[in-house]
Design a protein around this motif. Sequence first.
Motif, PDB file in Angstrom:
ATOM      1  N   GLY A 198      -8.351  60.574  28.122  1.00 34.98           N
ATOM      2  CA  GLY A 198      -9.008  59.370  28.611  1.00 34.98           C
ATOM      3  C   GLY A 198     -10.266  59.660  29.393  1.00 34.98           C
ATOM      4  N   ASN A 199     -10.988  58.588  29.744  1.00 31.77           N
ATOM      5  CA  ASN A 199     -12.333  58.732  30.291  1.00 31.77           C
ATOM      6  C   ASN A 199     -12.488  58.223  31.716  1.00 31.77           C
ATOM      7  OD1 ASN A 199     -14.745  59.922  29.664  1.00 31.77           O
ATOM      8  ND2 ASN A 199     -15.599  58.172  28.573  1.00 31.77           N
ATOM      9  N   THR A 200     -11.406  57.769  32.346  1.00 27.83           N
ATOM     10  CA  THR A 200     -11.468  57.500  33.782  1.00 27.83           C
ATOM     11  C   THR A 200     -11.433  58.845  34.506  1.00 27.83           C
ATOM     12  OG1 THR A 200      -9.073  57.307  33.861  1.00 27.83           O
ATOM     13  CG2 THR A 200     -10.331  55.254  33.609  1.00 27.83           C
ATOM     14  N   LEU A 201     -11.738  58.839  35.798  1.00 30.16           N
ATOM     15  CA  LEU A 201     -11.784  60.109  36.517  1.00 30.16           C
ATOM     16  C   LEU A 201     -10.429  60.808  36.524  1.00 30.16           C
ATOM     17  CD1 LEU A 201     -14.096  59.189  39.528  1.00 30.16           C
ATOM     18  CD2 LEU A 201     -14.631  60.680  37.593  1.00 30.16           C
ATOM     19  N   GLY A 202      -9.354  60.039  36.738  1.00 27.67           N
ATOM     20  CA  GLY A 202      -8.031  60.649  36.734  1.00 27.67           C
ATOM     21  C   GLY A 202      -7.689  61.251  35.390  1.00 27.67           C
ATOM     22  N   ALA A 203      -7.960  60.515  34.321  1.00 28.47           N
ATOM     23  CA  ALA A 203      -7.655  61.004  32.976  1.00 28.47           C
ATOM     24  C   ALA A 203      -8.533  62.195  32.609  1.00 28.47           C
ATOM     25  CB  ALA A 203      -7.825  59.882  31.960  1.00 28.47           C
ATOM     26  N   LEU A 204      -9.795  62.183  33.035  1.00 26.85           N
ATOM     27  CA  LEU A 204     -10.687  63.311  32.748  1.00 26.85           C
ATOM     28  C   LEU A 204     -10.215  64.586  33.432  1.00 26.85           C
ATOM     29  CD1 LEU A 204     -14.350  61.948  32.849  1.00 26.85           C
ATOM     30  CD2 LEU A 204     -13.154  62.954  30.902  1.00 26.85           C
ATOM     31  N   CYS A 205      -9.545  64.439  34.573  1.00 29.91           N
ATOM     32  CA  CYS A 205      -9.077  65.629  35.290  1.00 29.91           C
ATOM     33  C   CYS A 205      -8.102  66.445  34.455  1.00 29.91           C
ATOM     34  CB  CYS A 205      -8.417  65.217  36.607  1.00 29.91           C
ATOM     35  SG  CYS A 205      -9.586  64.709  37.882  1.00 29.91           S
ATOM     36  N   VAL A 206      -7.324  65.791  33.596  1.00 29.04           N
ATOM     37  CA  VAL A 206      -6.373  66.525  32.747  1.00 29.04           C
ATOM     38  C   VAL A 206      -6.862  66.631  31.312  1.00 29.04           C
ATOM     39  CG1 VAL A 206      -4.343  66.046  34.161  1.00 29.04           C
ATOM     40  CG2 VAL A 206      -5.005  64.419  32.368  1.00 29.04           C
ATOM     41  N   SER A 207      -8.085  66.206  31.045  1.00 29.96           N
ATOM     42  CA  SER A 207      -8.664  66.290  29.706  1.00 29.96           C
ATOM     43  C   SER A 207      -9.502  67.559  29.587  1.00 29.96           C
ATOM     44  CB  SER A 207      -9.541  65.071  29.409  1.00 29.96           C
ATOM     45  OG  SER A 207      -8.771  63.900  29.321  1.00 29.96           O
ATOM     46  N   GLY A 208      -9.192  68.373  28.573  1.00 25.90           N
ATOM     47  CA  GLY A 208      -9.970  69.579  28.370  1.00 25.90           C
ATOM     48  C   GLY A 208     -11.154  69.335  27.462  1.00 25.90           C
ATOM     49  N   HIS A 209     -11.926  68.317  27.757  1.00 26.86           N
ATOM     50  CA  HIS A 209     -13.076  67.911  26.935  1.00 26.86           C
ATOM     51  C   HIS A 209     -14.324  68.220  27.742  1.00 26.86           C
ATOM     52  CE1 HIS A 209     -15.905  65.555  24.649  1.00 26.86           C
ATOM     53  NE2 HIS A 209     -14.965  65.051  23.860  1.00 26.86           N
ATOM     54  N   GLU A 210     -14.972  69.334  27.433  1.00 28.52           N
ATOM     55  CA  GLU A 210     -16.016  69.866  28.306  1.00 28.52           C
ATOM     56  C   GLU A 210     -17.193  68.927  28.496  1.00 28.52           C
ATOM     57  OE1 GLU A 210     -17.165  73.832  27.343  1.00 28.52           O
ATOM     58  OE2 GLU A 210     -15.138  74.640  27.621  1.00 28.52           O
ATOM     59  N   SER A 211     -17.721  68.349  27.412  1.00 25.69           N
ATOM     60  CA  SER A 211     -18.926  67.527  27.563  1.00 25.69           C
ATOM     61  C   SER A 211     -18.640  66.228  28.313  1.00 25.69           C
ATOM     62  CB  SER A 211     -19.559  67.243  26.200  1.00 25.69           C
ATOM     63  OG  SER A 211     -18.687  66.503  25.371  1.00 25.69           O
ATOM     64  N   ARG A 212     -17.418  65.686  28.180  1.00 22.76           N
ATOM     65  CA  ARG A 212     -17.104  64.456  28.904  1.00 22.76           C
ATOM     66  C   ARG A 212     -16.790  64.716  30.381  1.00 22.76           C
ATOM     67  NH1 ARG A 212     -14.537  59.694  25.158  1.00 22.76           N
ATOM     68  NH2 ARG A 212     -16.290  59.683  23.699  1.00 22.76           N
ATOM     69  N   ARG A 213     -16.436  65.938  30.712  1.00 22.36           N
ATOM     70  CA  ARG A 213     -16.186  66.302  32.111  1.00 22.36           C
ATOM     71  C   ARG A 213     -17.454  66.746  32.837  1.00 22.36           C
ATOM     72  NH1 ARG A 213     -10.953  68.359  33.578  1.00 22.36           N
ATOM     73  NH2 ARG A 213     -11.972  70.109  34.617  1.00 22.36           N
ATOM     74  N   GLU A 214     -18.477  67.114  32.054  1.00 24.04           N
ATOM     75  CA  GLU A 214     -19.627  67.836  32.611  1.00 24.04           C
ATOM     76  C   GLU A 214     -20.324  67.095  33.752  1.00 24.04           C
ATOM     77  OE1 GLU A 214     -23.656  70.104  30.977  1.00 24.04           O
ATOM     78  OE2 GLU A 214     -22.428  68.901  29.619  1.00 24.04           O
ATOM     79  N   PHE A 215     -20.638  65.821  33.561  1.00 24.59           N
ATOM     80  CA  PHE A 215     -21.348  65.069  34.592  1.00 24.59           C
ATOM     81  C   PHE A 215     -20.536  64.918  35.873  1.00 24.59           C
ATOM     82  CE2 PHE A 215     -23.961  63.063  31.127  1.00 24.59           C
ATOM     83  CZ  PHE A 215     -25.193  63.467  31.611  1.00 24.59           C
ATOM     84  N   TYR A 216     -19.220  64.983  35.740  1.00 24.46           N
ATOM     85  CA  TYR A 216     -18.346  64.578  36.844  1.00 24.46           C
ATOM     86  C   TYR A 216     -17.593  65.739  37.461  1.00 24.46           C
ATOM     87  CZ  TYR A 216     -19.395  60.510  34.046  1.00 24.46           C
ATOM     88  OH  TYR A 216     -20.076  59.551  33.324  1.00 24.46           O
ATOM     89  N   LEU A 232     -14.557  58.287  11.742  1.00 21.86           N
ATOM     90  CA  LEU A 232     -14.769  58.725  13.121  1.00 21.86           C
ATOM     91  C   LEU A 232     -15.131  60.191  13.135  1.00 21.86           C
ATOM     92  CD1 LEU A 232     -14.466  57.625  16.058  1.00 21.86           C
ATOM     93  CD2 LEU A 232     -12.147  58.553  16.036  1.00 21.86           C
ATOM     94  N   GLY A 233     -16.206  60.540  13.836  1.00 24.82           N
ATOM     95  CA  GLY A 233     -16.676  61.922  13.848  1.00 24.82           C
ATOM     96  C   GLY A 233     -16.408  62.636  15.148  1.00 24.82           C
ATOM     97  N   THR A 234     -16.917  63.844  15.247  1.00 26.58           N
ATOM     98  CA  THR A 234     -16.787  64.666  16.444  1.00 26.58           C
ATOM     99  C   THR A 234     -17.438  63.963  17.617  1.00 26.58           C
ATOM    100  OG1 THR A 234     -16.869  66.655  15.080  1.00 26.58           O
ATOM    101  CG2 THR A 234     -17.274  66.932  17.434  1.00 26.58           C
ATOM    102  N   LEU A 235     -16.723  63.882  18.742  1.00 29.13           N
ATOM    103  CA  LEU A 235     -17.239  63.167  19.917  1.00 29.13           C
ATOM    104  C   LEU A 235     -17.621  64.156  21.008  1.00 29.13           C
ATOM    105  CD1 LEU A 235     -14.762  60.134  20.037  1.00 29.13           C
ATOM    106  CD2 LEU A 235     -17.038  60.257  19.001  1.00 29.13           C
ATOM    107  N   GLY A 236     -18.724  64.867  20.787  1.00 30.49           N
ATOM    108  CA  GLY A 236     -19.235  65.778  21.801  1.00 30.49           C
ATOM    109  C   GLY A 236     -18.647  67.181  21.701  1.00 30.49           C
ATOM    110  N   HIS A 237     -19.079  68.042  22.607  1.00 34.29           N
ATOM    111  CA  HIS A 237     -18.605  69.426  22.659  1.00 34.29           C
ATOM    112  C   HIS A 237     -17.327  69.463  23.479  1.00 34.29           C
ATOM    113  CE1 HIS A 237     -18.551  73.755  22.959  1.00 34.29           C
ATOM    114  NE2 HIS A 237     -18.557  73.679  24.285  1.00 34.29           N
ATOM    115  N   THR A 238     -16.244  69.935  22.868  1.00 30.21           N
ATOM    116  CA  THR A 238     -14.959  69.845  23.543  1.00 30.21           C
ATOM    117  C   THR A 238     -14.483  71.147  24.168  1.00 30.21           C
ATOM    118  OG1 THR A 238     -13.757  70.233  21.468  1.00 30.21           O
ATOM    119  CG2 THR A 238     -14.230  67.950  22.059  1.00 30.21           C
ATOM    120  N   GLY A 239     -15.038  72.285  23.745  1.00 34.61           N
ATOM    121  CA  GLY A 239     -14.592  73.523  24.367  1.00 34.61           C
ATOM    122  C   GLY A 239     -14.907  74.762  23.564  1.00 34.61           C
ATOM    123  N   GLU A 240     -14.060  75.767  23.713  1.00 32.78           N
ATOM    124  CA  GLU A 240     -14.289  77.087  23.114  1.00 32.78           C
ATOM    125  C   GLU A 240     -14.493  77.019  21.607  1.00 32.78           C
ATOM    126  OE1 GLU A 240     -11.688  81.203  22.353  1.00 32.78           O
ATOM    127  OE2 GLU A 240     -10.973  79.672  23.761  1.00 32.78           O
TER     128      GLU A 240
END
Length: 466
Positions: A152-170, A418-426
């Motif tokens: 997910g994309n709220t701050l709490g959900a992002l904390c446990v999301s290993g999605h690098e580009s969506r975490r980057e700003f925050y 639906l395509g790739t949604l940003g850079h997610t990690g390794e």
Amino acid sequence: MTIKLDQTPHKVQANGHPESFIFHRSQRTKPANIISGSGIKFTLDNGRTIIDASAGPAVACLGHSEPRVAQAVMRQMESLSYAYSMGYTTDAAEDLAAHVLHNRPGGLGKAIFVNSGSEATDAALKLATQYWIEAGRPSKNQFIARKQSYHGNTLGALCVSGHESRREFYQPWMSKNVTFVDPCYAYRGQGSDETDAQYLQRLETELEETIVRIGSDNVAAFILETIPGTTLGCVPPVPGYLSAMRRICDKHGILLMLDEIMCGMGKTGKMHAWECEGDFRGPDIQTIGKALGGGFVPISGVLASQKIFDAIAQGSQTLAHGHTFQAHPNACAAALEVQKIIAERDLLGNVAARGEQLEREMKAELSSLPHVGNIRGRGLFWAIEFMKDPAARTPFARGSGYSDRVVEVAQGLGLNILGTLGHTGEYHVEHVIISPPYIISQEEVSEVVRLLRETIVAVDQEGKKW
């Protein structure tokens, strides 16, 4: 003073951005305006019809028009349009919970209905935290998640999301009590000299060593997507994976949390994706969404086992989490009708049958294309991973935009995927997801595959050296 505003919608400026009062998610292009929908298709304001082969982001499980759901919402609004969940309940909420949990799947017996999937993740994390406090073990406030996961994309959900580009700003907001382990991603993560059993053992060892390092007295839960969606592309676990994770969590007294917001509620041909995993007995906490309400209304949920409920019911007797629109009666009424339709029309049977057809036809028509590396999924939840060199499993360079181009060309041919949604990690994963509505017909599956092939061939013939 009166200010006169230009009311012309979507007037395009010279830079290609629409003059709109909506802060659109992308400023690069003008968003297509959908004016109507029917079956698995929707119509744009220019008259073009698009086959929605991904059901949005795996949401519109009944397609884009279902009179029964509209009627159910109207009946609910005529009776009661809103009730505050603090001290009140409604038949709509009670009936939806009873329908979803009537057979207590995996021991899950209580539901919390919220709005978005991200909100469900936040509620689940808070529920796990409260459970351990109520159980007299407040030190258990650390979480383990998987790399390249998405919750997910709220701050709490992002904390446990290993999605690098969506975490980057925050990053300044990201919690320090989350540790990430490797995903179960055999196509790229399993060594060429490893068997499935050896690969599974390596993942087991990593999780157990992580728990020991943190200390089992400090770990609240391990959270994972049963079948990862947008970050890795519909990757089923290797045989025995979920049961192995369950054993390790039980051994160390840790909750197992499954995120089935995207992959669950029927997409695999089973109501819960974990039901495909043999002797796996179920999670302690599970999140659901998307196909729960079929996109007709915003709704998601958290399902909890009896032991979670009992700890709170016998302790503070108060769920510490709550929101204004929790268990909204209109949303619950719509979701209940969606679930009744799925059951009455045996749409899970159609998911299984059409899913087998989709797998068979995609592998027959697409496997030989030069950049198709892996076709994987279950039911009507499938992905195609593209590689620069599939034989050598050489991935595209980050930023290549191959899958973005596939999505763009497909839309031009009348196909939404639906395509790739940003850079997610390794692992840089170029993929597209095909997760059509559960009502898709045999002829429509073949049309989707035909358009997919036409799309990929067109992209490969554009002359760009990918």
